[in-house]
Design an enzyme around this catalytic site. Sequence first.
Site, PDB file in Angstrom:
ATOM      1  N   TRP B 326      69.396 -36.708 -10.316  1.00  0.00           N
ATOM      2  CA  TRP B 326      69.246 -36.493 -11.459  1.00  0.00           C
ATOM      3  C   TRP B 326      67.673 -37.378 -11.786  1.00  0.00           C
ATOM      4  O   TRP B 326      66.942 -36.747 -12.610  1.00  0.00           O
ATOM      5  CB  TRP B 326      70.085 -37.260 -12.547  1.00  0.00           C
ATOM      6  CG  TRP B 326      69.876 -37.283 -13.914  1.00  0.00           C
ATOM      7  CD1 TRP B 326      70.083 -36.495 -14.893  1.00  0.00           C
ATOM      8  CD2 TRP B 326      68.971 -38.277 -14.694  1.00  0.00           C
ATOM      9  NE1 TRP B 326      69.639 -36.694 -16.025  1.00  0.00           N
ATOM     10  CE2 TRP B 326      69.021 -37.988 -15.904  1.00  0.00           C
ATOM     11  CE3 TRP B 326      68.525 -39.535 -14.327  1.00  0.00           C
ATOM     12  CZ2 TRP B 326      68.557 -38.793 -17.095  1.00  0.00           C
ATOM     13  CZ3 TRP B 326      67.649 -40.472 -15.196  1.00  0.00           C
ATOM     14  CH2 TRP B 326      67.876 -39.847 -16.606  1.00  0.00           C
ATOM     15  N   HIS B 327      67.429 -38.403 -11.162  1.00  0.00           N
ATOM     16  CA  HIS B 327      66.002 -38.931 -11.371  1.00  0.00           C
ATOM     17  C   HIS B 327      64.914 -38.296 -10.955  1.00  0.00           C
ATOM     18  O   HIS B 327      63.981 -38.572 -11.337  1.00  0.00           O
ATOM     19  CB  HIS B 327      66.116 -40.447 -10.710  1.00  0.00           C
ATOM     20  CG  HIS B 327      67.029 -41.368 -11.657  1.00  0.00           C
ATOM     21  ND1 HIS B 327      68.155 -41.646 -11.329  1.00  0.00           N
ATOM     22  CD2 HIS B 327      66.544 -42.281 -12.416  1.00  0.00           C
ATOM     23  CE1 HIS B 327      68.654 -42.520 -12.328  1.00  0.00           C
ATOM     24  NE2 HIS B 327      67.636 -43.024 -12.697  1.00  0.00           N
ATOM     25  N   GLY B 328      65.274 -37.488  -9.773  1.00  0.00           N
ATOM     26  CA  GLY B 328      64.228 -36.744  -9.413  1.00  0.00           C
ATOM     27  C   GLY B 328      64.462 -35.846  -8.298  1.00  0.00           C
ATOM     28  O   GLY B 328      65.557 -35.913  -7.613  1.00  0.00           O
ATOM     29  N   PHE B 473      61.669 -37.979 -15.614  1.00  0.00           N
ATOM     30  CA  PHE B 473      62.922 -37.445 -15.245  1.00  0.00           C
ATOM     31  C   PHE B 473      63.407 -36.646 -16.278  1.00  0.00           C
ATOM     32  O   PHE B 473      64.539 -36.272 -16.382  1.00  0.00           O
ATOM     33  CB  PHE B 473      63.791 -38.740 -15.143  1.00  0.00           C
ATOM     34  CG  PHE B 473      63.295 -39.874 -14.195  1.00  0.00           C
ATOM     35  CD1 PHE B 473      62.620 -39.446 -13.170  1.00  0.00           C
ATOM     36  CD2 PHE B 473      63.270 -41.171 -14.394  1.00  0.00           C
ATOM     37  CE1 PHE B 473      62.008 -40.215 -12.040  1.00  0.00           C
ATOM     38  CE2 PHE B 473      62.834 -42.096 -13.510  1.00  0.00           C
ATOM     39  CZ  PHE B 473      62.110 -41.530 -12.378  1.00  0.00           C
TER      40      PHE B 473
END
Lengths: 137, 473
Positions: B326-328, B473
């Site tokens: 999800w963060h990257g 993000f």
Amino acid sequence: MKNGYLKILVNIAILLVILVVLDIMVGFAGEKCMLWINKAPHDGDAALTNYDLNAASPDVAILGSSTAICHYDPEIIHDSLYYYTGKEYDVFNMGMSAQRLAYEYCALGSLVDRKVPKIVIIDVWASYLSEGFQDIS
Amino acid sequence: MIVYSFKYIVAFFILFWVYWLLCKNKNTQNALLLVASYVFYGLWDWRCLVLLFATSIVAYGAGVYFKKVPDREKTFLRKSAHWWVSFASVTFSLAILGYFKYANFFLLSISDLTGGGYEPLNIILPVGISFYTFSAISYIVDCYQKKLEPTTDLMAGLLYTSFFPAILSGPIHKATNQLPQYLKKREFDYNLVNQGFKDYLWGAFMKLCVADRLGMYVDAVYGNIANHSGTTMLVTSVAYTLQIYADFAGYSLMAIGCGKMLGIKLQTNFNLPYFAKTITEFWSKWHMSLTGWFKNYVYFPLGGNRVSKGRWIFNIMVVFLLSGLWHGAAYTFIIWGAIHGVAQVLEKLIYGKKIKEINNKFSLANILRVLLTFAIVNLAWVFFRIPNLQDVFTVIGKMFTERGSLFIEPTLFLAIISLVILAVKDSIDQFGAKVKLFNSKYTVVRYLSVSFLIAYILLLGVLEGGQFIYFQF
């Protein structure tokens, strides 16, 4: 509810007044500190920088890094100018170790504020074009 | 428009007064906030408004369907009509997120595996897409599960996903908490506005005086890894750990503060995470809105901890690997998630049920626990910060094998002064000391502390600084 709006406006006004007072106080203290710092150095690069930026007013100014300090002798330039023109020129080397165009730009700017020199010699060498040059250009 | 810019402050000031003085009912309040939110988001990139609107309207539409059309059991493949609508709308939101955020990552990964030469697609990453997509999914699922009454109020439905203080970097909305606030008229509450202003101010301090100052040092070192010593790497890793906290918690507080000033209470996102004694506790204090989202919509549906031990470990790892992703879209983020997942599994296996019995008392054992947790989190952040795995291993290798002198920059000293202020404030909050400045019972102390903080930000803040880390993000 109207009281709430009024309280917010009063808060903003009080904060602005305190900030203005703080700004004046910090400005005053900062100025005093700078004056003290500027008076403090009697020797070394700090004293030279202080003199360059606040007092120097030569007819012929030499600007550059340590190469300028080492390679331009004000006495020789003074004598040469006297020999060819018959006039006395006050020549001063404002070079500063490890400085580049940013410092020279600043030093020249402060010099011009005090006195417009007749000749300005800017010592430029190869690495000026690679590092730091882009920042000031 | 960055939330601490002069333009934003002026625009918010005007909005604030128009909102409270001229908007006399729920609809006008929502209409104004909706227009402000779309303008605010459109200023980043107007093309992305289409995606925001599409995600919002699909979530809203699913809700309207749930409300208007009675459910029919087992319409297709033994699933009900409502199930299919929620499945389709969640898939739609995830498809948009997947295409814009992960398409290049997955195509490049496949290309690497198959050895095919692949040119990345020319895709822009819409700012805040992960945040509003997750908020939309929360609404769809909560409505489907009948935890929330779906709304037919179009403006409230759209505003829920796009409320401007939270759209770029959260907190991620939990529909059951957030939506009801848009369904009634907000009444002016002086104390809430006052607290919102103080939250905003403290958030600005964390961002401008701590995060951005530390960021200058961190960027200087990580931009030139080869030429810095192991000591510098170690200090920089700690600096980044503090930077990302101040950056993200700072933004969250500013968003929460703006929300409060408009009568909207957003979810708390951080609660002194670096005082956590375990990784499990860390995740109950760090990015709480995301942790809550994963817990409600991934961990519990997978069975949570009411399954076999093996399945339970699998569930935890799935949550943390997804959290990393999800963060990257990069392997380093997945490894970061995996480190947290493994650490959490290990400590749950070691502590067992005693993990809930760890108290908050000031003791040597707790100090060691806090330090150990900090060290693990700190190490994981190196993977988070540096995009190249080879560079990550170089940094970690240097930290453990090289000594050398510390790289010192003047900005580090300014950061340390601000860090001390932050540490004192956080320690007061953690240990419940009765010292209060912003909320002191003495009027003079309140005014002076707020004024000094504003002056401090103006004097020592990095006002020309860049963006928030979590915007990407």
